[in-house]
Design a protein around this motif. Structure first.
Motif, PDB file in Angstrom:
ATOM      1  N   ARG A 100      61.742  57.455  79.231  1.00  0.00           N
ATOM      2  CA  ARG A 100      62.805  57.105  80.169  1.00  0.00           C
ATOM      3  C   ARG A 100      63.347  55.721  79.819  1.00  0.00           C
TER       4      ARG A 100
ATOM      5  N   THR B 231      58.691  53.773  79.042  1.00  0.00           N
ATOM      6  CA  THR B 231      59.985  53.212  79.440  1.00  0.00           C
ATOM      7  C   THR B 231      60.347  52.044  78.519  1.00  0.00           C
TER       8      THR B 231
ATOM      9  N   ILE C 192      52.535  54.180  83.685  1.00  0.00           N
ATOM     10  CA  ILE C 192      53.870  53.936  83.132  1.00  0.00           C
ATOM     11  C   ILE C 192      53.746  52.781  82.143  1.00  0.00           C
TER      12      ILE C 192
ATOM     13  N   LEU D 143      59.706  51.202  89.832  1.00  0.00           N
ATOM     14  CA  LEU D 143      58.670  51.806  89.001  1.00  0.00           C
ATOM     15  C   LEU D 143      57.306  51.744  89.680  1.00  0.00           C
TER      16      LEU D 143
ATOM     17  N   THR E  60      59.818  61.168  90.545  1.00  0.00           N
ATOM     18  CA  THR E  60      59.498  62.011  89.407  1.00  0.00           C
ATOM     19  C   THR E  60      58.054  62.512  89.496  1.00  0.00           C
TER      20      THR E  60
ATOM     21  N   HIS F 247      63.491  56.362  88.196  1.00  0.00           N
ATOM     22  CA  HIS F 247      62.099  56.785  88.131  1.00  0.00           C
ATOM     23  C   HIS F 247      61.613  57.296  89.497  1.00  0.00           C
TER      24      HIS F 247
END
Length: 517
Positions: A168, A116, A189, A217, A177, A174
Motif C-alpha cells: 500500500r 507501506t 504494518i 495506520l 482493511t 488503510h
C-alpha cells in the motif's frame, strides 16, 4: 541482424531472473535435522530469530550480527504500537526487520502483513522481494510448505496458510482493511521509504505523513494481540516524517521534565511509541559493527561522505547544509563564564499565541563583553501551561544567578499581549507571585526574515555560542532549513539578541532574501 530488444523482452528477462533459485536445499538433510530446525526457529527471542536468518537466508546475512541488530529485534518483538528504527547505511534494517522479520512472524502465527511506502512502486519492491523468497528459496519451501504463495500477483497475495501480504502507498487508505480469509485486521504494518528527498523543503508533508502513521495506520492494527508498526527510515533531514516523529517522542518525554538529559540514547520510548537510533560509532569513536565497517576504515568513510554526509548517513544526525546558514557555523561552549563576568542577561519569549502549529520559544542570552552565550533554549509545540512553567522557572533561575543584570522580555505583537494576562492568572492559580510587571513588552514591526538574517554574521564568526543539549538541535535545524519550514526558534534568538545594545550596531546591514506577509 538481431532485432532490437523492446520493453516486453526486457520485462520477460527480468521475470526469468527473478525466478532464479538463489538458495539451494540443505545438504544431507533428514527428518530429524528438519524437525530440529523448525523447533529452533519457532522458539522465542533473538536466538530463534537469528538462527532463522542465518539458516534460511545465508545469501542475505553472510556476516555475524552486531548488538544493534539484537537490540532492534528485542525492542520490536517485545513491544507494540509504533517502533521506528533508524541507523547507518549498510546496517541492514530493511531486510532484517522489513522483510525477514514479517516472514518469521507469519511462521509464528501472524496472518496479515502490509508493506507501506511513499508510493505503491516502492511498497511493491518489498512485497515482490518477499514473494520471490517464498517461491524460490528452497530451504523455506521444504521446511515450511504452508508459506507457499497461492498466486504470483506481488501487490496483494495469499499464502497456503491463509496469510495475506499486501503493498500500500502511504497516500492510500488503510482504514478497515482485513484479511477476508481469516476476518482479521493486520497485526504487522511495515513502513519503509516513507519520506522522499523532494519533500525536504516542506515540513507539512512530513508532518502529514507522520500523523497518517500515528493515527490512521495505528488505528488499522488488529485490536487484539500485540499489533505493531515497524517504521524504517533515516534521520537525514529535520522535515522528514521520521525526524518529526522523533521530536514528538522527545517532547512527550520532556513534557513533565524539561531538564531531562537524554544525550544520544539509542532507545527512546513513550506509551505506544518508540524510536531506535543506531550510530556507526560508539562513544569512543569505534565501529559498532567491525565485520561490516572496521574501525580502521572509518577515516576513509568520513572522507568519502564528507563532514555533513558522514554525520547524516552514518551517525544518524539530521544535519543539512542550509542555503543560508551552515551547520558548521554553530559553535558550542563547554562552560558558561562566571556570573560576575556577565555584563547583561536577557530572557526572551515568543509565545506564538493563536498561531496553530507554530513553536513557542524561550531563549536567554548572556553577554560578557566579547561574546553572546545562549543559556536557555526551549522550543516546543505545546500548550500555554508548559510554556508558562518553563518561562517562570527560567526567570527565577536568572534572577537568582545574575540579580540586577538580568532582564526579561516577551513578544506582544498583535494579540499576543493577552498572553501576559493569562500568565498572571496561571501564576495565581499555582500560588506563585505574578511577574508580568517585570517583563518588557516587545512589539516587533520588522520583517521576520530581516531580523533572522541579521544573525548570519554573528553566528558564522562564533560571536554567539550555543549550549549542548536542551532544544539546541531543534533551533539549529530551523536555521538550516530557513527560509523553508518553521522559523520560530530563529526569530526568538534574533529577538533576544536585539535586546543588547552591543548587537544593534549596524542593524540595517543585511541582505533581505525573502519577505513574508
Amino acid at each position: 541482424m538481431p532485432k532490437k530488444f523492446i520493453q516486453r523482452h526486457n520485462k520477460a528477462l527480468a521475470e526469468i531472473a527473478s525466478k532464479t533459485i538463489s538458495v539451494l536445499p540443505f545438504i544431507d538433510d533428514n527428518p530429524e535435522a528438519k524437525a530440529e530446525r523448525i523447533r529452533r526457529t519457532t522458539a522465542e527471542g533473538w536466538d530463534a530469530f537469528s538462527f532463522f536468518c542465518h539458516t534460511y537466508f545465508p545469501h542475505i546475512f553472510p556476516l555475524p550480527f552486531c548488538p544493534a541488530h539484537e537490540t532492534m529485534f528485542d525492542e520490536t518483538d517485545n513491544d507494540s504500537g509504533i517502533i521506528a528504527i533508524t541507523g547507518f547505511r549498510g546496517l541492514g534494517k530493511t531486510v532484517l526487520m522489513g522483510v525477514v522479520y514479517p516472514i518469521w512472524m507469519i511462521i509464528k502465527g501472524e496472518r496479515y502483513v502490509i508493506h507501506t511506502a511513499a508510493d505503491i512502486d516502492l511498497a511493491q519492491e518489498r512485497t515482490a522481494f518477499t514473494l520471490h523468497e517464498l517461491q524460490n528459496n528452497k530451504r523455506l519451501t521444504i521446511d515450511y510448505p504452508e508459506l507457499q504463495p497461492m498466486d504470483s500477483f506481488d501487490l496483494d497475495f495469499y499464502l497456503k496458510n491463509k496469510a495475506r501480504i499486501r503493498a500500500r502507498s502511504i497516500k492510500q487508505s488503510h482504514r478497515g482493511t482485513i484479511n477476508p480469509k481469516t476476518a482479521k485486521r493486520p497485526g504487522l504494518i511495515v513502513c519503509d521509504d516513507i519520506d522522499k528527498e523532494e519533500n525536504m523543503g516542506n515540513q507539512s508533508i512530513g508532518k502529514r505523513r507522520m500523523e497518517k502513521i500515528t493515527q490512521e495506520l495505528a488505528g488499522a492494527l488488529s485490536p487484539e494481540g500485540n499489533g505493531k508498526i515497524i517504521w524504517l527510515g533515516n534521520l537525514v533531514h529535520p522535515n522528514y516524517a521520521i525526524c518529526q516523529f522523533q521530536e514528538l517522542i522527545l517532547s512527550e518525554m520532556r513534557a513533565d521534565n524539561p531538564d531531562l538529559d537524554l544525550g544520544y540514547q539509542s532507545v527512546l520510548k513513550t506509551h505506544q511509541k518508540a524510536i531506535l537510533r543506531f550510530s556507526l560509532e560508539d562513544q569512543h569513536g569505534k565501529s559498532i559493527w567491525e565485520e561490516q565497517y572496521p574501525t580502521a576504515t572509518l577515516p576513509n568513510l568520513r572522507a568519502k561522505f564528507g563532514m555533513t554526509g558522514y554525520q547524516r548517513e552514518m551517525l544518524g544526525q539530521p544535519v543539512i547544509e542550509g542555503n543560508i546558514f551552515k551547520n558548521h557555523w554553530f559553535t558550542k561552549y563547554r562552560t558558561l563564564p562566571e556570573p560576575s563576568k556577565m555584563k547583561r542577561v536577557w530572557l526572551y519569549a515568543d509565545p506564538a499565541w493563536g498561531e496553530k502549529g507554530c513553536y513557542k520559544a524561550v531563549i536567554s542570552i548572556g553577554y560578557d563583553g566579547n561574546r553572546f552565550y545562549v543559556i536557555h533554549v526551549w522550543i516546543r509545540q505545546t500548550e500555554n501551561t508548559k510554556f508558562f512553567r518553563y518561562y517562570y522557572d527560567a526567570y527565577q533561575e536568572l534572577d537568582r544567578t545574575y540579580r540586577v543584570k538580568a532582564r526579561a522580555a516577551c513578544e506582544t505583537t498583535y494579540g499576543q499581549a493577552r498572553i501576559l494576562a493569562d500568565f498572571d492568572r496561571w501564576a495565581q492559580d499555582n500560588h506563585l507571585p505574578p511577574i508580568s510587571h517585570r517583563i518588557k513588552r516587545i512589539d516587533n514591526k520588522d520583517n521576520k526574515n530581516l531580523r533572522i538574517e541579521r544573525t548570519e554574521t554573528i553566528i558564522e564568526t562564533a560571536k554567539v555560542l550555543f549550549p549542548e543539549g536542551q532544544d539546541t538541535p531543534t533551533l539549529i535545524s530551523q536555521f538550516l532549513t530557513y527560509p523553508d519550514g518553521y522559523i520560530d526558534g530563529c526569530d526568538a534568538l534574533a529577538g533576544c539578541l536585539e535586546r543588547f545594545s552591543e548587537y544593534d550596531i549596524g542593524r540595517n546591514r543585511v541582505k533581505v532574501r525573502r519577505f513574508s506577509f
